[in-house]
Design a protein around this motif. Structure first.
Motif, PDB file in Angstrom:
ATOM      1  N   SER A 370       0.819  -1.215   0.000  1.00  0.00           N
ATOM      2  CA  SER A 370       0.000   0.000   0.000  1.00  0.00           C
ATOM      3  C   SER A 370       0.856   1.270   0.000  1.00  0.00           C
ATOM      4  CB  SER A 370      -0.947   0.003   1.206  1.00  0.00           C
ATOM      5  OG  SER A 370      -0.217  -0.088   2.411  1.00  0.00           O
ATOM      6  N   TYR A 373       1.845   2.035  -3.523  1.00  0.00           N
ATOM      7  CA  TYR A 373       0.653   2.538  -4.211  1.00  0.00           C
ATOM      8  C   TYR A 373       0.453   4.027  -3.938  1.00  0.00           C
ATOM      9  CZ  TYR A 373      -4.351   3.141  -5.197  1.00  0.00           C
ATOM     10  OH  TYR A 373      -5.567   3.591  -5.658  1.00  0.00           O
ATOM     11  N   ILE A 374       0.572   4.425  -2.673  1.00  0.00           N
ATOM     12  CA  ILE A 374       0.368   5.826  -2.295  1.00  0.00           C
ATOM     13  C   ILE A 374       1.459   6.710  -2.891  1.00  0.00           C
ATOM     14  CG2 ILE A 374       0.345   7.423  -0.343  1.00  0.00           C
ATOM     15  CD1 ILE A 374      -0.895   5.102   1.320  1.00  0.00           C
ATOM     16  N   ARG A 377       1.125   7.085  -6.811  1.00  0.00           N
ATOM     17  CA  ARG A 377       0.036   8.000  -7.185  1.00  0.00           C
ATOM     18  C   ARG A 377       0.416   9.452  -6.888  1.00  0.00           C
ATOM     19  NH1 ARG A 377      -5.304   5.706  -7.638  1.00  0.00           N
ATOM     20  NH2 ARG A 377      -6.204   7.490  -6.563  1.00  0.00           N
ATOM     21  N   LYS A 378       1.143   9.656  -5.815  1.00  0.00           N
ATOM     22  CA  LYS A 378       1.533  11.010  -5.424  1.00  0.00           C
ATOM     23  C   LYS A 378       2.516  11.606  -6.435  1.00  0.00           C
ATOM     24  CE  LYS A 378       2.293  11.507  -1.115  1.00  0.00           C
ATOM     25  NZ  LYS A 378       2.960  11.415   0.219  1.00  0.00           N
ATOM     26  N   GLY A 381       0.817  10.439 -10.519  1.00  0.00           N
ATOM     27  CA  GLY A 381      -0.579  10.754 -10.809  1.00  0.00           C
ATOM     28  C   GLY A 381      -1.497   9.548 -10.643  1.00  0.00           C
ATOM     29  N   ASN A 382      -2.700   9.801 -10.253  1.00  0.00           N
ATOM     30  CA  ASN A 382      -3.655   8.730  -9.957  1.00  0.00           C
ATOM     31  C   ASN A 382      -3.951   7.844 -11.151  1.00  0.00           C
ATOM     32  OD1 ASN A 382      -3.749   9.909  -7.467  1.00  0.00           O
ATOM     33  ND2 ASN A 382      -5.803  10.774  -7.685  1.00  0.00           N
ATOM     34  N   VAL A 383      -4.038   8.435 -12.353  1.00  0.00           N
ATOM     35  CA  VAL A 383      -4.457   7.658 -13.522  1.00  0.00           C
ATOM     36  C   VAL A 383      -3.366   6.714 -14.025  1.00  0.00           C
ATOM     37  CG1 VAL A 383      -6.113   9.390 -14.293  1.00  0.00           C
ATOM     38  CG2 VAL A 383      -3.746   9.487 -15.124  1.00  0.00           C
ATOM     39  N   TYR A 384      -2.136   6.870 -13.485  1.00  0.00           N
ATOM     40  CA  TYR A 384      -1.041   6.028 -13.952  1.00  0.00           C
ATOM     41  C   TYR A 384      -0.658   4.918 -12.971  1.00  0.00           C
ATOM     42  CZ  TYR A 384      -0.573   9.562 -17.531  1.00  0.00           C
ATOM     43  OH  TYR A 384      -0.834  10.409 -18.575  1.00  0.00           O
ATOM     44  N   VAL A 385      -1.551   4.660 -12.031  1.00  0.00           N
ATOM     45  CA  VAL A 385      -1.337   3.569 -11.078  1.00  0.00           C
ATOM     46  C   VAL A 385      -2.633   2.773 -10.988  1.00  0.00           C
ATOM     47  CG1 VAL A 385      -0.616   2.917  -8.759  1.00  0.00           C
ATOM     48  CG2 VAL A 385       0.232   5.048  -9.768  1.00  0.00           C
ATOM     49  N   GLU A 387      -4.730  -0.788  -9.835  1.00  0.00           N
ATOM     50  CA  GLU A 387      -4.746  -1.935  -8.925  1.00  0.00           C
ATOM     51  C   GLU A 387      -5.356  -3.149  -9.609  1.00  0.00           C
ATOM     52  OE1 GLU A 387      -5.436  -0.781  -4.542  1.00  0.00           O
ATOM     53  OE2 GLU A 387      -6.735   0.543  -5.700  1.00  0.00           O
TER      54      GLU A 387
END
Length: 387
Positions: A370, A373-374, A377-378, A381-385, A387
Motif C-alpha cells: 500500500s 501505491y500511495i 500515485r503522489k 498521478g492517480n491515472v497512472y497507477v 490496482e
C-alpha cells in the motif's frame, strides 16, 4: 437435413460433456455458406447456419467434425482477430484452422501440414483443404501459426495464399447481431461454466487455451493504451485505393501504420506468488492482442530477460528471477536502449519506487504494498497507477 445435424450434435453431446454443455439449445437454419457457419443468439445459444447441398455430400462423422470446427473457433476467440487486408485475412484463416484442426480427429486425419502446404504452394485436388500444424510445431496458437506462415512465404517469395484460403471449409466470418463486447461476455460465461464442470475431460492443448482465455484481463487495454501513449513509430507499409499514387495514376497509393513504442517490465522477485504472475502474464497477453509490438523485460534485483512478446507467448513463457527487487535497471534499459514512449510496470510494490522520465503506468497485483501505491500515485498521478 436438420435431422442429420441434430444427430451429429447428439453424438458430440454424448462423446464429451464439455461440448455438450455449450451445444445444449443449439439451433439450425439454412443459409448461403460454404458448409457450416456459426453465430450466437442474444441468450448465448449457438446458431448453426448450413448449406443443405454441401452438407448432404458429407458423411455423418465429417459433419460432426465441421460442427466442432466452428465451435472451436468460438472457444478460441478467433472472432476477435482483425486482419489488415484481404491477403492478411487469408493468412489468418489458414492459421486459425491449423490451431484447431489438430484437436478434431476426423479433420486432423485429412489435414495437410502447414509446411507441406507452403512448400507445394497449393492444396490437393479435393474440394476442401484441411490445414494442420507442422509436425515440429504442435499445440500452438493461431497467432504463432500466422507468424510462421508470413515468415515462410517471405523467405520463399511466393504468395498464392489466397487461392488456398478459398478452399478452406468455411469463410471465417462471424455473423452475430450482438456487439463484440456482449458476444464475448455471453460466450465466455457459457464456456467458463462448461470448463469448470467438465474441463478436465479436454485434451491438454485445448484446456491450456481455455484456461488463458478465462483469465479475463482486468484492464481494458484498448482504452488504456490509447490514453497512455501516442502513436508515433512508423510500422508496416500497405497499399490503399483511398490514397492516390504520386507516380502512377492508375495504381493505389501507400500508407503506413503507426505503432506505439511500449516496453513492459515485469517484476519476477521472490515476493510475487504464482497466482499474481499468472495474472500479470494474462494482462500482458491482452496488451499484445491490441496489435501493439511489445518489448518485455523481466527483473528481480537485476535484469534477467529481454525480448519481444507476441500474442500467445504465454505458452512458452518462462519466469527468470526470484530474488530481491530493483526496478531501476529495467527502466533505464527501456528509456535508453528502446527509447520507449510508454513503460508499463507489473509489480507487487515491495520495492523502491523507480525514477521514470517517460510516461509510466504501474499495474499492481491484488496483494500489493500500500505504501508503494500511495507514493506512486503522489509522484506520477492517480491515472497512472492501477490496482
Amino acid at each position: 437435413m436438420q435431422e442429420r445435424l441434430k444427430k451429429a450434435i447428439d453424438n458430440l453431446i454424448k462423446s464429451n460433456a464439455f461440448y455438450a454443455y455449450i451445444l445444449m439449445g443449439s439451433q439450425f437454419i439454412e443459409g448461403n455458406v460454404k458448409n457450416i457457419s456459426i453465430s450466437i443468439t442474444k441468450n448465448g445459444d449457438v446458431l448453426f447456419v448450413y448449406n443443405p447441398v454441401s452438407v448432404a455430400t458429407k458423411s455423418d462423422i465429417m459433419v460432426e467434425g465441421l460442427i466442432l470446427h466452428e465451435l472451436m473457433h468460438i472457444i478460441n476467440r478467433h472472432y476477435l482477430i482483425h486482419p489488415k487486408d484481404k491477403r492478411d485475412k487469408a493468412v489468418w484463416d489458414i492459421a486459425k484452422d491449423a490451431a484447431i484442426n489438430q484437436f478434431i480427429p476426423q479433420l486432423d486425419a485429412f489435414s495437410i501440414p502447414l509446411n507441406v502446404l507452403i512448400e507445394e504452394g497449393h492444396g490437393t485436388d479435393n474440394d476442401l483443404i484441411f490445414v494442420g500444424p507442422p509436425i515440429d510445431m504442435l499445440n500452438k496458437t493461431a497467432e504463432e501459426y500466422h507468424d510462421y506462415i508470413v515468415d515462410q512465404f517471405l523467405k520463399r517469395g511466393r504468395y498464392d495464399i489466397e487461392t488456398i484460403a478459398e478452399r478452406l471449409p468455411d469463410s471465417h466470418k462471424m455473423e452475430s447481431d450482438l456487439p463484440v463486447e456482449m458476444l464475448l461476455e455471453v460466450t465466455e460465461q457459457k464456456i467458463g461454466k462448461a470448463f469448470n464442470l467438465f474441463g478436465g475431460e479436454l485434451p491438454s492443448g485445448v484446456r491450456q487455451n481455455i484456461e488463458l482465455h478465462l483469465k479475463k484481463p482486468v484492464i481494458n487495454w484498448e482504452t488504456a493504451i490509447r490514453k497512455f501513449v501516442g502513436l508515433s513509430q512508423r510500422g508496416e507499409k500497405y497499399s490503399t485505393p483511398l490514397r492516390p499514387n504520386r507516380r502512377y495514376d492508375d495504381q493505389p497509393g501507400w500508407r503506413y501504420t503507426y505503432l506505439p513504442r511500449i516496453c513492459v517490465i515485469i517484476d519476477t522477485s521472490g515476493s510475487i506468488i504464482e497466482e499474481e504472475m499468472n495474472q500479470f502474464v494474462s494482462e500482458i497477453d491482452a496488451i499484445a492482442r491490441q496489435e501493439v509490438p511489445l518489448k518485455l523485460i523481466q527483473i528481480d534485483k537485476s535484469v534477467t530477460f529481454i525480448g519481444d512478446y507476441k500474442p500467445g507467448g504465454w505458452k512458452s513463457f518462462e519466469v527468470y528471477g526470484g530474488g530481491e527487487t530493483d526496478l531501476q535497471p529495467a527502466v533505464d534499459i527501456a528509456e535508453t536502449r528502446f527509447r520507449s514512449e510508454g513503460i508499463i510496470i507489473f509489480t507487487d510494490g515491495y520495492v523502491d519506487l523507480p525514477k521514470v522520465s517517460r510516461r509510466v503506468l504501474f499495474v499492481l497485483s491484488k496483494k500489493h504494498n500500500s505504501e508503494f501505491y500511495i507514493d506512486a500515485r503522489k509522484i506520477y498521478g492517480n491515472v497512472y497507477v492501477l490496482e
